[in-house]
Design a protein around this motif. Structure first.
Motif, PDB file in Angstrom:
ATOM      1  N   VAL A 271       1.972   7.636  -4.390  1.00  0.00           N
ATOM      2  CA  VAL A 271       1.527   6.744  -3.315  1.00  0.00           C
ATOM      3  C   VAL A 271       1.016   7.575  -2.145  1.00  0.00           C
ATOM      4  N   LEU A 272      -0.172   7.240  -1.669  1.00  0.00           N
ATOM      5  CA  LEU A 272      -0.678   7.804  -0.419  1.00  0.00           C
ATOM      6  C   LEU A 272      -0.188   6.942   0.732  1.00  0.00           C
ATOM      7  N   GLU A 273       0.341   7.589   1.775  1.00  0.00           N
ATOM      8  CA  GLU A 273       0.696   6.903   3.013  1.00  0.00           C
ATOM      9  C   GLU A 273      -0.046   7.571   4.165  1.00  0.00           C
ATOM     10  N   ALA A 274      -0.548   6.758   5.078  1.00  0.00           N
ATOM     11  CA  ALA A 274      -1.210   7.296   6.269  1.00  0.00           C
ATOM     12  C   ALA A 274      -0.864   6.415   7.456  1.00  0.00           C
TER      13      ALA A 274
ATOM     14  N   ALA B 171      -3.975  10.512  13.623  1.00  0.00           N
ATOM     15  CA  ALA B 171      -3.671  10.112  12.249  1.00  0.00           C
ATOM     16  C   ALA B 171      -2.883  11.204  11.547  1.00  0.00           C
ATOM     17  N   SER B 172      -2.146  10.813  10.521  1.00  0.00           N
ATOM     18  CA  SER B 172      -1.448  11.737   9.631  1.00  0.00           C
ATOM     19  C   SER B 172      -1.398  11.113   8.247  1.00  0.00           C
ATOM     20  N   ALA B 173      -1.202  11.947   7.204  1.00  0.00           N
ATOM     21  CA  ALA B 173      -1.173  11.424   5.833  1.00  0.00           C
ATOM     22  C   ALA B 173      -0.324  12.317   4.949  1.00  0.00           C
ATOM     23  N   ARG B 174       0.216  11.728   3.895  1.00  0.00           N
ATOM     24  CA  ARG B 174       1.071  12.437   2.949  1.00  0.00           C
ATOM     25  C   ARG B 174       1.009  11.721   1.602  1.00  0.00           C
ATOM     26  N   LEU B 175       1.444  12.428   0.556  1.00  0.00           N
ATOM     27  CA  LEU B 175       1.565  11.865  -0.782  1.00  0.00           C
ATOM     28  C   LEU B 175       3.031  11.822  -1.175  1.00  0.00           C
ATOM     29  N   LEU B 176       3.453  10.707  -1.761  1.00  0.00           N
ATOM     30  CA  LEU B 176       4.823  10.540  -2.229  1.00  0.00           C
ATOM     31  C   LEU B 176       4.815  10.445  -3.747  1.00  0.00           C
ATOM     32  N   PHE B 177       5.580  11.329  -4.395  1.00  0.00           N
ATOM     33  CA  PHE B 177       5.640  11.409  -5.854  1.00  0.00           C
ATOM     34  C   PHE B 177       7.001  10.893  -6.317  1.00  0.00           C
ATOM     35  N   TYR B 178       6.983   9.858  -7.153  1.00  0.00           N
ATOM     36  CA  TYR B 178       8.216   9.286  -7.687  1.00  0.00           C
ATOM     37  C   TYR B 178       8.393   9.755  -9.129  1.00  0.00           C
TER      38      TYR B 178
ATOM     39  N   ALA C 151      -3.008  -0.760  22.638  1.00  0.00           N
ATOM     40  CA  ALA C 151      -3.091   0.497  21.892  1.00  0.00           C
ATOM     41  C   ALA C 151      -2.606   0.248  20.469  1.00  0.00           C
ATOM     42  N   PRO C 152      -3.500  -0.068  19.538  1.00  0.00           N
ATOM     43  CA  PRO C 152      -3.081  -0.410  18.180  1.00  0.00           C
ATOM     44  C   PRO C 152      -2.471   0.785  17.434  1.00  0.00           C
ATOM     45  N   ALA C 153      -1.501   0.484  16.576  1.00  0.00           N
ATOM     46  CA  ALA C 153      -0.933   1.454  15.645  1.00  0.00           C
ATOM     47  C   ALA C 153      -0.736   0.746  14.316  1.00  0.00           C
ATOM     48  N   TRP C 154      -1.041   1.427  13.206  1.00  0.00           N
ATOM     49  CA  TRP C 154      -0.956   0.765  11.907  1.00  0.00           C
ATOM     50  C   TRP C 154      -0.674   1.781  10.804  1.00  0.00           C
ATOM     51  N   HIS C 155      -0.242   1.242   9.676  1.00  0.00           N
ATOM     52  CA  HIS C 155       0.179   2.030   8.520  1.00  0.00           C
ATOM     53  C   HIS C 155      -0.587   1.532   7.297  1.00  0.00           C
ATOM     54  N   VAL C 156      -1.077   2.446   6.459  1.00  0.00           N
ATOM     55  CA  VAL C 156      -1.782   2.059   5.238  1.00  0.00           C
ATOM     56  C   VAL C 156      -1.174   2.803   4.047  1.00  0.00           C
ATOM     57  N   GLU C 157      -1.313   2.182   2.874  1.00  0.00           N
ATOM     58  CA  GLU C 157      -0.829   2.782   1.624  1.00  0.00           C
ATOM     59  C   GLU C 157      -1.823   2.506   0.509  1.00  0.00           C
ATOM     60  N   ARG C 158      -1.848   3.398  -0.465  1.00  0.00           N
ATOM     61  CA  ARG C 158      -2.684   3.194  -1.638  1.00  0.00           C
ATOM     62  C   ARG C 158      -2.015   3.837  -2.842  1.00  0.00           C
ATOM     63  N   ASP C 159      -1.978   3.112  -3.952  1.00  0.00           N
ATOM     64  CA  ASP C 159      -1.455   3.635  -5.207  1.00  0.00           C
ATOM     65  C   ASP C 159      -2.508   4.560  -5.821  1.00  0.00           C
ATOM     66  N   VAL C 160      -2.204   5.856  -5.888  1.00  0.00           N
ATOM     67  CA  VAL C 160      -3.157   6.832  -6.435  1.00  0.00           C
ATOM     68  C   VAL C 160      -2.607   7.449  -7.718  1.00  0.00           C
ATOM     69  N   SER C 161      -1.763   6.708  -8.438  1.00  0.00           N
ATOM     70  CA  SER C 161      -1.165   7.226  -9.660  1.00  0.00           C
ATOM     71  C   SER C 161      -2.208   7.613 -10.702  1.00  0.00           C
ATOM     72  N   ASP C 162      -3.324   6.894 -10.732  1.00  0.00           N
ATOM     73  CA  ASP C 162      -4.365   7.209 -11.712  1.00  0.00           C
ATOM     74  C   ASP C 162      -5.069   8.531 -11.410  1.00  0.00           C
ATOM     75  N   TYR C 163      -4.797   9.119 -10.254  1.00  0.00           N
ATOM     76  CA  TYR C 163      -5.398  10.413  -9.909  1.00  0.00           C
ATOM     77  C   TYR C 163      -4.411  11.559 -10.103  1.00  0.00           C
TER      78      TYR C 163
ATOM     79  N   ASP D  24       0.422  -7.183  10.300  1.00  0.00           N
ATOM     80  CA  ASP D  24       0.198  -6.942   8.871  1.00  0.00           C
ATOM     81  C   ASP D  24       0.479  -8.195   8.052  1.00  0.00           C
ATOM     82  N   VAL D  25      -0.368  -8.447   7.066  1.00  0.00           N
ATOM     83  CA  VAL D  25      -0.098  -9.491   6.083  1.00  0.00           C
ATOM     84  C   VAL D  25      -0.145  -8.930   4.661  1.00  0.00           C
ATOM     85  N   GLU D  26      -0.937  -7.902   4.434  1.00  0.00           N
ATOM     86  CA  GLU D  26      -1.126  -7.389   3.075  1.00  0.00           C
ATOM     87  C   GLU D  26       0.101  -6.595   2.638  1.00  0.00           C
ATOM     88  N   PRO D  27       0.625  -6.846   1.429  1.00  0.00           N
ATOM     89  CA  PRO D  27       1.823  -6.131   0.983  1.00  0.00           C
ATOM     90  C   PRO D  27       1.551  -4.650   0.766  1.00  0.00           C
ATOM     91  N   ARG D  28       2.597  -3.875   0.825  1.00  0.00           N
ATOM     92  CA  ARG D  28       2.492  -2.449   0.579  1.00  0.00           C
ATOM     93  C   ARG D  28       2.732  -2.148  -0.895  1.00  0.00           C
TER      94      ARG D  28
END
Length: 563
Positions: free
Chosen positions: A96-99, A175-182, A135-147, A49-53
Motif C-alpha cells: 500500500v502506498l500512503e501519502a 507532502a510525504s510518502a511511504r510504502l507499507l508491505f504486508y 489550511a487543508p490537510a489530507w491523506h491518500v492511499e493506493r493499492d500497488v500490490s500489482d507493482y 473524506d468519503v472514499e474508503p481507504r
C-alpha cells in the motif's frame, strides 16, 4: 494547472467560513472488509473524506519511506532513492502506498501531484486549494500490490508538485510518502501479481494537438500469458475542462472557449492496430468552475485518481515473439495538453519458456461522431443556442494462446456511448451556460481454458451536468454555479466453476456556489457554497460501505455512515 475561463470566476478573495452545527451520527457499523476514513467532524471546512481507504491484511507491515515531509516550491521534480524494507523480502500479501499532504492558509492554485518509481506511476492526483483562513490537510492511499515486481529492487523515483510561491500565491505545500508491505502468511498464497512492470510513459508524457500519441517500442518475454496497461490521462489548461469545449469553428482564445469538441478518451494501439480504450472520468479539481463548490468536499477522485486498466491479452500471441513492438497511447481531440502516465503489466507462463498464439479477430473501430452546432451562434456577447455531440464506438478484440496448461482464448468486447449537450444564453444582462453529459462504457471479457470459461463485465457510467450564471447588478455581477456529478462503476465476475462476484460503486456530489463581485472594491464578497456527497460501495463478498456528508456555508453540518 490553470483556472477555468473567466465566465464564472469566484477565485480571488479567500474567506474563512463557518457554519451552524448539527449532529453527526452513524447508521450501523462499517463491515470489516472496508477501511473507512475518520468521520468528518462537524464544522470541518478543510477536507471531508468519503472514499474508503485500502483494506489491510492482518499483521504489522514493513515500512519503506519514499520521501520525508518536505515543502514543494518550484517546477522541477524532486528525486528520491527507494530501497525495499530490510528483512521483508516477500512474498507480500499487499503493498500500500500512503501519502500525506497539507497546504498552508493563503492563496494558491490546485496543483498536480505525481509520484513515480523507475518511471512507473505510484500515485497521481491533485492538491486541495486553501483559503485565507483554511489550511487543508489530507491523506491518500493506493493499492500497488500489482507493482510488487518493481518493488523488489532498489530504484530511483521522482515526486512532482509544481508549486509557485510568491507575493500573490502564498500557500505552501508539504507532502510525504511511504510504502507499507504486508507479509503473506505461510498458509496463504500471495496474489498473482505480474512478473514484469514496464513503464511506457517513463514517468510523464505530454500529449498535444500536434503530438497526440505517446509511443514506445518494447521487447517482451517470449512466455507472455496475460497483458494489461494501466493508464491515467489528466487534462491540463483548457483540456482540464474538456467536457465544456466546443467545435474548433466556435473556439476563441479571446473569449475563453476551448476547441476540440466536448469528447475525450484514451485509445491504445499495438503495432498500429487499435487494441483497447478507456473512458475518461471528468475529474473536476478544487479550482475548477468555482472553488467554493469544493470546500470541504472535493469532487470524486480529485485528490487521488484511479488508473484505467486496459486488458491487452488478445495481443499476447503477437508480442511474445521476442521482437520489437510499438505501444501507443492516444487522447483524440486534445487541444492544449494532456499529461499521461502508462505502465505495462506482464504475467508470464511459469510452466513454459515460450508461448505462441495469434490475434483471431479485431473489429474495434474508431468512434463514430455526430455533432450538431447549427443551432448556436457566436457574437460579441458570446454564444447563444445549443451544441449537441454524440459518439458511439464498439467492437471486439480476440486472441488465442498455446500455454503450458493448454489453449487459452481471450475475447474483450467494448461498447461506448457518449452524449454532451451545451446550451448558452448571452446578452448584456446575463450569461448562462448549461451542460449535460453522459459517458458510458461496457467492457465484457471472456477467458476460456481447459478448466472452463470465466467472464467479467465492467460498466462505467459518468453523468455530469453544470450550470453557470453571471447576472449584471448595480454594483457588479451576481455569480452562481451548480454541478451534479456521479462516478458509477459496476463489476460482475463469473468464475469457471460458476461462482459469482459483484461490486457496485456510486460516488455522487451535488454542490452549489454563489457570490457577488463588487466592481468598485474589485473583490468578491459573500462567497459561499453548499453540497451533498453520497458514497456507496457494495461488494457481494464483504458487504456495503456508505457515507453521506452534507455541507452548508462551506462547512460540514452532517456526516453519517451507513448504506
Amino acid at each position: 494547472m490553470t483556472r477555468h475561463r473567466p465566465f464564472i470566476s469566484i477565485i480571488a478573495i479567500a474567506l474563512g467560513l463557518a457554519a451552524p452545527i448539527t449532529v453527526a451520527w452513524a447508521q450501523g457499523a462499517v463491515p470489516a472488509g472496508f477501511a473507512a476514513p475518520p468521520l468528518p467532524a462537524l464544522g470541518v471546512n478543510t477536507v471531508a473524506d468519503v472514499e474508503p481507504r485500502v483494506p489491510r491484511p492482518p499483521g504489522e507491515p514493513c515500512v519503506a519511506p519514499l520521501f520525508a515531509p518536505r515543502q514543494f516550491e518550484g517546477v522541477e521534480p524532486v528525486a528520491f532513492a527507494y530501497a525495499p524494507p530490510a528483512g521483508c523480502r516477500g512474498p507480500w500479501a499487499k503493498v500500500v502506498l500512503e501519502a500525506d499532504f497539507d497546504v498552508s492558509a493563503g492563496r494558491q492554485f490546485d496543483r498536480t501531484a505525481i509520484i513515480h518509481l523507475g518511471g512507473v506511476n505510484l500515485y497521481y492526483g491533485t492538491t486541495m486549494e486553501p483559503r485565507k483562513a483554511i489550511a487543508p490537510a489530507w491523506h491518500v492511499e493506493r493499492d500497488v500490490s500489482d507493482y510488487a515486481a518493481l518493488l523488489t529492487q532498489p530504484g530511483a523515483g521522482e515526486v512532482l508538485i509544481a508549486n509557485v510561491v510568491n507575493e500573490t500565491y502564498t500557500g505552501r505545500l508539504t507532502a510525504s510518502a511511504r510504502l507499507l508491505f504486508y507479509p503473506a502468511a505461510a498458509s496463504t498464497s500471495p496474489p498473482a501479481a505480474p512478473q514484469l512492470v514496464q513503464p511506457i510513459s517513463n514517468g510523464l508524457a505530454k500529449l498535444t494537438k500536434d503530438n497526440d500519441r505517446l509511443a514506445r517500442t518494447v521487447v517482451l518475454p517470449t512466455n507472455v500469458e496475460h497483458l494489461a496497461l494501466d493508464v491515467i490521462a489528466q487534462g491540463q489548461a483548457d483540456d482540464e475542462f474538456w467536457y465544456d469545449c466546443v467545435p474548433d469553428v466556435l473556439a476563441s482564445d479571446k473569449e475563453g472557449r476551448c476547441g476540440g469538441g466536448a469528447f475525450r478518451q484514451v485509445e491504445v494501439f499495438i503495432d498500429g492496430q487499435r487494441a483497447g480504450l478507456a473512458s475518461l472520468f471528468p475529474w473536476i479539481f478544487t479550482g475548477g468552475i468555482n472553488p467554493y463548490l469544493w470546500f470541504p468536499v472535493p469532487a470524486p477522485e480529485t485528490l487521488n485518481f484511479t488508473p484505467s486498466r486496459i486488458d491487452l491479452t488478445p495481443f499476447a500471441g503477437v508480442v511474445n515473439d521476442g521482437r520489437p513492438h510499438r505501444i501507443e497511447v492516444s487522447v483524440p481531440g486534445v487541444r492544449n495538453y494532456y499529461l499521461v502516465t502508462a505502465s505495462l503489466l506482464v504475467w508470464r507462463d511459469a510452466g513454459a519458456s515460450s508461448t505462441r498464439g495469434r490475434l483471431v479477430r479485431n473489429t474495434l473501430t474508431a468512434p463514430r461522431e455526430t455533432t450538431d452546432a447549427r443551432r448556436v451562434k457566436a457574437d460579441k456577447q458570446g454564444l447563444n443556442g445549443r451544441i449537441d455531440t454524440r459518439l458511439v464506438q464498439d467492437g471486439e478484440v480476440a486472441g488465442v494462446l498455446q500455454t503450458s496448461h493448454g489453449e487459452v482464448a481471450t475475447r474483450v468486447r467494448y461498447a461506448m456511448s457518449f452524449s454532451n449537450r451545451q446550451d448558452y444564453v448571452s446578452n448584456d444582462k446575463v450569461q448562462i451556460g448549461r451542460m449535460r453529459q453522459l459517458t458510458r462504457l461496457r467492457v465484457d471479457t471472456r477467458r476460456t481454458d481447459p478448466s472452463g470459461t470465466a467472464t467479467r463485465r465492467e460498466v462505467l457510467s459518468y453523468p455530469l451536468s453544470t450550470v453557470t450564471q453571471e447576472t449584471v447588478t448595480v454594483d457588479g455581477t451576481d455569480q452562481t454555479a451548480t454541478v451534479d456529478l456521479t462516478l458509477g462503476r459496476t463489476e460482475r465476475e463469473v468464475a469457471s466453476d460458476g461462482r459469482v462476484w459483484t461490486r457496485a460503486l456510486s460516488n455522487h456530489v451535488a454542490p452549489t456556489a454563489h457570490g457577488q463581485f463588487n466592481r468598485a472594491a474589485r473583490r468578491f464578497q459573500n462567497a459561499s457554497g453548499s453540497s451533498v456527497q453520497r458514497y456507496r460501495l457494495e461488494d457481494s463478498a464483504i458487504g456495503c460501505y456508505g457515507r453521506t456528508v452534507v455541507v452548508k456555508d462551506n462547512a460540514v453540518v452532517t456526516a453519517r455512515d451507513g448504506c
